[in-house]
Design a protein around this motif. Structure first.
Motif, PDB file in Angstrom:
ATOM      1  N   ASN A 171       1.038  -1.127  -0.417  1.00 18.24           N
ATOM      2  CA  ASN A 171       0.250  -0.185   0.192  1.00 18.24           C
ATOM      3  C   ASN A 171       0.645   1.018  -0.754  1.00 18.24           C
ATOM      4  O   ASN A 171       1.549   1.108   0.799  1.00 18.24           O
ATOM      5  N   TYR A 172       0.882   2.128  -0.880  1.00 16.66           N
ATOM      6  CA  TYR A 172       2.166   2.592  -1.258  1.00 16.66           C
ATOM      7  C   TYR A 172       2.046   4.039   0.054  1.00 16.66           C
ATOM      8  O   TYR A 172       2.627   4.715   0.503  1.00 16.66           O
ATOM      9  N   VAL A 211       0.368  -1.084  -4.930  1.00 13.99           N
ATOM     10  CA  VAL A 211       1.565  -0.792  -5.904  1.00 13.99           C
ATOM     11  C   VAL A 211       2.049  -2.140  -5.839  1.00 13.99           C
ATOM     12  O   VAL A 211       2.480  -2.908  -4.665  1.00 13.99           O
ATOM     13  N   ARG A 212       3.181  -3.341  -7.232  1.00  9.56           N
ATOM     14  CA  ARG A 212       3.802  -3.809  -6.829  1.00  9.56           C
ATOM     15  C   ARG A 212       5.616  -3.040  -6.633  1.00  9.56           C
ATOM     16  O   ARG A 212       6.341  -3.557  -6.142  1.00  9.56           O
ATOM     17  N   SER A 213       5.553  -1.824  -6.665  1.00 11.24           N
ATOM     18  CA  SER A 213       6.579  -1.056  -6.458  1.00 11.24           C
ATOM     19  C   SER A 213       6.816   0.227  -6.145  1.00 11.24           C
ATOM     20  O   SER A 213       5.558   0.939  -6.905  1.00 11.24           O
ATOM     21  N   SER A 248       7.103   7.286  -9.728  1.00  8.64           N
ATOM     22  CA  SER A 248       7.838   7.759 -11.334  1.00  8.64           C
ATOM     23  C   SER A 248       6.478   8.008 -12.257  1.00  8.64           C
ATOM     24  O   SER A 248       6.379   8.873 -13.198  1.00  8.64           O
ATOM     25  N   TYR A 249       5.223   7.244 -12.200  1.00  7.65           N
ATOM     26  CA  TYR A 249       4.035   7.846 -12.505  1.00  7.65           C
ATOM     27  C   TYR A 249       3.151   8.256 -11.788  1.00  7.65           C
ATOM     28  O   TYR A 249       2.252   8.841 -12.814  1.00  7.65           O
TER      29      TYR A 249
END
Length: 90
Positions: A6-7, A48-50, A56-57
């Motif tokens: 979880n970001y 997120v996976r990363s 960056s997105y």
């Protein structure tokens, strides 16, 4: 098991770490954990996976909005924990 995060967890942990570093009073691990949980419960999930890929997105504006939401959620969580300290809970 999927490798997802979880970001918002990273954002909350980072802000709490900065708060602990700047605090003139020692903060207990229980206090920090309670604030983190309550703050995260106030925020939407953003899996997120990363974390690097997510960073960056997103635009600077969206990132700032997320940071502001985290700041407000932590502020409200601190108030809630201070009103109902762990040792006084039933």
């Amino acid at each position: 098991m999927p490798n997802i995060n979880n970001y918002y967890e990273r954002l909350v942990v980072d802000q709490l770490w900065n708060m602990v570093q700047k605090s003139k009073e020692p903060l207990t691990q229980d206090f920090i954990d309670d604030v983190a949980c309550l703050a995260l419960n106030r925020l939407p999930s953003c899996y997120v996976r990363s974390i690097v890929d997510k960073s960056s997105y997103i635009t600077d504006q969206i990132y700032q909005e997320m940071e502001n939401a985290v700041t407000e959620a932590i502020k409200q969580a601190i108030e809630q924990v201070q009103l109902n300290p762990r040792g006084q809970r039933n």
